[in-house]
Write an enzyme that holds these catalytic residues in place. Structure first.
Site, PDB file in Angstrom:
ATOM      1  N   PRO A 130       0.821  -1.321  -0.084  1.00  0.00           N
ATOM      2  CA  PRO A 130       0.107   0.097  -0.040  1.00  0.00           C
ATOM      3  C   PRO A 130       1.066   1.220   0.087  1.00  0.00           C
ATOM      4  O   PRO A 130       1.887   1.250   0.568  1.00  0.00           O
ATOM      5  CB  PRO A 130      -0.771  -0.133   1.240  1.00  0.00           C
ATOM      6  CG  PRO A 130      -0.882  -1.677   1.721  1.00  0.00           C
ATOM      7  CD  PRO A 130       0.607  -1.876   1.216  1.00  0.00           C
ATOM      8  N   LYS A 131       0.550   2.340  -0.595  1.00  0.00           N
ATOM      9  CA  LYS A 131       1.077   3.575  -0.559  1.00  0.00           C
ATOM     10  C   LYS A 131       0.484   4.204   0.684  1.00  0.00           C
ATOM     11  O   LYS A 131      -0.755   4.836   0.420  1.00  0.00           O
ATOM     12  CB  LYS A 131       0.979   4.150  -1.752  1.00  0.00           C
ATOM     13  CG  LYS A 131       1.748   5.509  -1.921  1.00  0.00           C
ATOM     14  CD  LYS A 131       1.570   6.323  -3.324  1.00  0.00           C
ATOM     15  CE  LYS A 131       2.463   7.473  -3.376  1.00  0.00           C
ATOM     16  NZ  LYS A 131       2.201   8.620  -2.094  1.00  0.00           N
ATOM     17  N   TRP A 132       1.294   4.712   1.618  1.00  0.00           N
ATOM     18  CA  TRP A 132       0.724   5.324   2.850  1.00  0.00           C
ATOM     19  C   TRP A 132       0.768   6.875   2.600  1.00  0.00           C
ATOM     20  O   TRP A 132       1.412   7.363   2.031  1.00  0.00           O
ATOM     21  CB  TRP A 132       1.642   5.176   3.872  1.00  0.00           C
ATOM     22  CG  TRP A 132       1.544   3.636   4.252  1.00  0.00           C
ATOM     23  CD1 TRP A 132       2.301   2.562   3.688  1.00  0.00           C
ATOM     24  CD2 TRP A 132       0.434   3.068   5.276  1.00  0.00           C
ATOM     25  NE1 TRP A 132       1.752   1.243   4.289  1.00  0.00           N
ATOM     26  CE2 TRP A 132       0.845   1.586   5.172  1.00  0.00           C
ATOM     27  CE3 TRP A 132      -0.567   3.662   5.939  1.00  0.00           C
ATOM     28  CZ2 TRP A 132       0.058   0.936   5.909  1.00  0.00           C
ATOM     29  CZ3 TRP A 132      -1.045   2.604   6.696  1.00  0.00           C
ATOM     30  CH2 TRP A 132      -0.998   1.237   6.646  1.00  0.00           C
ATOM     31  N   ASP A 150      -3.227   5.890  -0.264  1.00  0.00           N
ATOM     32  CA  ASP A 150      -3.179   6.792  -1.443  1.00  0.00           C
ATOM     33  C   ASP A 150      -2.931   5.853  -2.785  1.00  0.00           C
ATOM     34  O   ASP A 150      -2.911   6.617  -3.796  1.00  0.00           O
ATOM     35  CB  ASP A 150      -1.896   7.557  -1.152  1.00  0.00           C
ATOM     36  CG  ASP A 150      -1.865   8.910  -1.957  1.00  0.00           C
ATOM     37  OD1 ASP A 150      -3.084   9.410  -2.266  1.00  0.00           O
ATOM     38  OD2 ASP A 150      -0.875   9.537  -2.075  1.00  0.00           O
TER      39      ASP A 150
END
Length: 348
Positions: free
Chosen positions: A31-33, A181
């Site tokens: 996941p893109k934090w 994100d």
């Protein structure tokens, strides 16, 4: 600090794409934090929390320094994200507004916010463990070191990963509801290359970090009508690439108060005439290039760097106090998939 990788160091960066890369066995997906990029250097009780642009983040997150001492191995260098999760409407989501409020000059306010909305650290890469540098090691090795370095307790965590392209694509949709994100893809056999755009990011929209290089007053005479945006070319010149507009009346006044201190005297500059409205006043007020904003856009136009600009007005998303203006370059932009027009049409 006696570490094999010393601060400051540039983090490895990501290049935007519109599609999750799907070569099996090549990529690791995560996941893109949506937080502040941060590099953690720990050597015993000495802890440095470094921002993406090399500045000290520790003074803004004192509670996190204590957590890093308690929940990381004694000697390590990690790459990750500082985030602020909050319970919003019965679900825990990332809260960008609470996070951005932490960049404040008053120590008393920082202390209050640290108690009210404490930050977490999400680790997603390891640059060193003990006395061993991991910069030249493949990501699959660094990932194992990361799991060894973080004791998942309360404030420090290790992000999820998968080598399944289908799951990476699914995460792009499912994790958006938690305030994340997008998706990041890293080459399993790739080394850690500071400052290089070696990762791939796929977000829920195309976005860019731009320099606020000027503004126009709204046609009503009250507040900001549009913020003029710039990106740096390879020759170091700041090139205007478009503008963000369509602000509410309240936001127009607020933005003017935020941008006024950056005015370069009383100078006004003439802008290019509008292709849509010949009567439009295109004069604009230049600003010192010190403030970075994140915008959402649909497409770029122009075949050369000097001629590239946003095709339409873009949407202002937020200020990025964690970004340096010098990082706002053309190479961050999404590269559209290369299709010939006839490949899009049905075969005759």
């Amino acid at each position: 600090m006696d570490l094999p990788v010393q601060p400051p160091i540039e983090p490895m960066l990501a290049k935007a794409q519109v599609k999750v890369p799907d070569e099996a066995g090549v990529w690791s997906y995560e996941p893109k934090w949506d937080g502040f990029r941060a590099l953690v250097f720990r050597d015993g009780d000495d802890v440095v929390l470094q921002s993406r642009n090399g500045k000290d983040l520790g003074r803004y997150f004192p509670e996190l320094l204590d957590a890093l001492r308690d929940e990381l191995v004694e000697k390590c260098v990690l790459d990750g994200e500082v985030v602020v999760p909050r319970d919003i409407a019965g679900r825990v989501r990332l809260d960008w507004e609470s996070l951005s409020q932490r960049i404040h000059p008053a120590a008393s306010r920082i202390k209050m916010l640290a108690e009210q909305t404490p930050a977490h650290f999400i680790g997603f890469d390891a640059l060193a463990l003990g006395d061993r540098s991991l910069l030249k090691e493949p990501f699959r090795v660094r990932r194992e070191a990361l799991a060894e370095a973080v004791d998942n307790k309360r404030w420090c965590h290790v992000t999820r990963t998968s080598e399944d392209p289908a799951l990476g694509t699914e995460w792009l949709k499912t994790f958006e509801g938690a305030g994340l994100d997008g998706v990041i893809a890293k080459r399993l056999d790739g080394p850690y290359l500071p400052g290089k755009r070696e990762m791939v990011k796929v977000k829920h929209h195309r976005d860019a970090d731009c320099v606020a290089m000027g503004y126009r007053i709204h046609k009503s005479g009250d507040g900001i009508g549009s913020i003029l945006l710039g990106l740096y070319r390879d020759d170091g010149e700041l090139q205007m690439v478009g503008g963000a507009a369509s602000f509410t009346a309240k936001d127009r006044i607020k933005l003017l108060a935020e941008l006024e201190p950056l005015r370069e005297g009383d100078e006004m500059r003439e802008g290019d005439p509008s292709r849509w409205n010949s009567a439009a006043d295109k004069r604009w007020t230049p600003l010192r290039p010190e403030k970075v904003c994140e915008v959402a856009y649909d497409q770029m136009e122009g075949n050369s760097v000097e001629g590239r600009r946003f095709r339409h007005a873009v949407k202002f998303l937020r200020w990025r106090p964690d970004r340096e203006p010098s990082s706002c370059t053309f190479d961050q932009l999404d590269t559209p998939l290369n299709y010939d027009l006839y490949d899009v049409l049905e075969e005759q």
